[in-house]
Design a protein around this motif. Structure first.
Motif, PDB file in Angstrom:
ATOM      1  N   GLN A 219       6.594  -0.197  -5.445  1.00 50.97           N
ATOM      2  CA  GLN A 219       5.621   0.826  -5.837  1.00 50.97           C
ATOM      3  C   GLN A 219       5.672   1.078  -7.346  1.00 50.97           C
ATOM      4  OE1 GLN A 219       3.132   2.660  -4.160  1.00 50.97           O
ATOM      5  NE2 GLN A 219       3.513   0.972  -2.761  1.00 50.97           N
TER       6      GLN A 219
ATOM      7  N   GLN B  35       4.138  -1.884  -9.183  1.00 52.26           N
ATOM      8  CA  GLN B  35       2.689  -1.837  -9.004  1.00 52.26           C
ATOM      9  C   GLN B  35       2.071  -0.762  -9.898  1.00 52.26           C
ATOM     10  OE1 GLN B  35       1.551  -2.371  -4.897  1.00 52.26           O
ATOM     11  NE2 GLN B  35      -0.203  -1.041  -5.149  1.00 52.26           N
TER      12      GLN B  35
ATOM     13  N   HIS C 178       0.834  -1.194   0.000  1.00 51.94           N
ATOM     14  CA  HIS C 178       0.000   0.000   0.000  1.00 51.94           C
ATOM     15  C   HIS C 178       0.870   1.246   0.000  1.00 51.94           C
ATOM     16  CE1 HIS C 178      -3.639  -2.307   0.576  1.00 51.94           C
ATOM     17  NE2 HIS C 178      -2.999  -3.014   1.494  1.00 51.94           N
ATOM     18  N   LYS C 179       0.498   2.192  -0.830  1.00 49.53           N
ATOM     19  CA  LYS C 179       1.239   3.448  -0.944  1.00 49.53           C
ATOM     20  C   LYS C 179       1.142   4.229   0.368  1.00 49.53           C
ATOM     21  CE  LYS C 179       1.816   7.439  -3.935  1.00 49.53           C
ATOM     22  NZ  LYS C 179       3.179   7.570  -3.526  1.00 49.53           N
TER      23      LYS C 179
ATOM     24  N   LYS D 104       1.014  -1.442   7.055  1.00 48.67           N
ATOM     25  CA  LYS D 104       1.249  -1.559   5.610  1.00 48.67           C
ATOM     26  C   LYS D 104       2.362  -2.555   5.291  1.00 48.67           C
ATOM     27  CE  LYS D 104      -0.718   2.858   4.415  1.00 48.67           C
ATOM     28  NZ  LYS D 104      -0.614   4.165   3.815  1.00 48.67           N
TER      29      LYS D 104
ATOM     30  N   LYS E  18       0.411   2.920  11.358  1.00 44.08           N
ATOM     31  CA  LYS E  18      -0.027   2.874   9.957  1.00 44.08           C
ATOM     32  C   LYS E  18       1.042   2.260   9.048  1.00 44.08           C
ATOM     33  CE  LYS E  18      -3.337   6.657  10.183  1.00 44.08           C
ATOM     34  NZ  LYS E  18      -3.764   7.939   9.632  1.00 44.08           N
TER      35      LYS E  18
END
Length: 120
Positions: free
Chosen positions: A75, A78, A3-4, A52, A48
């Motif tokens: 990233q 993706q 997840h970014k 991730k 957070k």
């Protein structure tokens, strides 16, 4: 799927990557000094990035699961998968659209293609 991170999460991640392994108390102090974050903000943001799958916190020591280079490589992959259906030629065409690349850049790209091609 990685997840970014948000901009704030990336700032925290850079601090961790630059100081790891880092004690969570030290991380709180750095974030207070550099970002004027409260302790609760630092721990919320830390949770957070841990959720991730980028970092872990064991015995009050924060370590990366993914290095900065690994995170940004994932990233990038993706992004190409999602935006260009995994097609590097489509990505490259969009990236350079209307621009000229230098002879040196072209040679570097040819070298990469030769190095990573399936024929190897």
């Amino acid at each position: 799927m990685i997840h970014k991170m948000t901009e704030s999460e990336e700032i925290l991640a850079d601090i961790i990557w630059n100081h790891e392994p880092i004690g969570s108390g030290t991380l709180v102090k750095i974030c207070a000094d550099e970002l004027q974050w409260k302790k609760s903000t630092t721990y919320t943001m830390l949770k957070k990035v841990i959720d991730k799958g980028i970092f872990t916190n064991e015995d009050s020591k924060v370590f990366s699961i993914l290095s900065k280079e690994e995170y940004y490589a994932k990233q990038s992959i993706q992004f190409v998968e999602e935006t260009f259906s995994g097609s590097l030629p489509k990505f490259f065409t969009a990236f350079i659209s209307g621009k000229k690349i230098s002879k040196k850049q072209a040679e570097e790209l040819k070298k990469l293609i030769d190095e990573y091609g399936e024929d190897k």
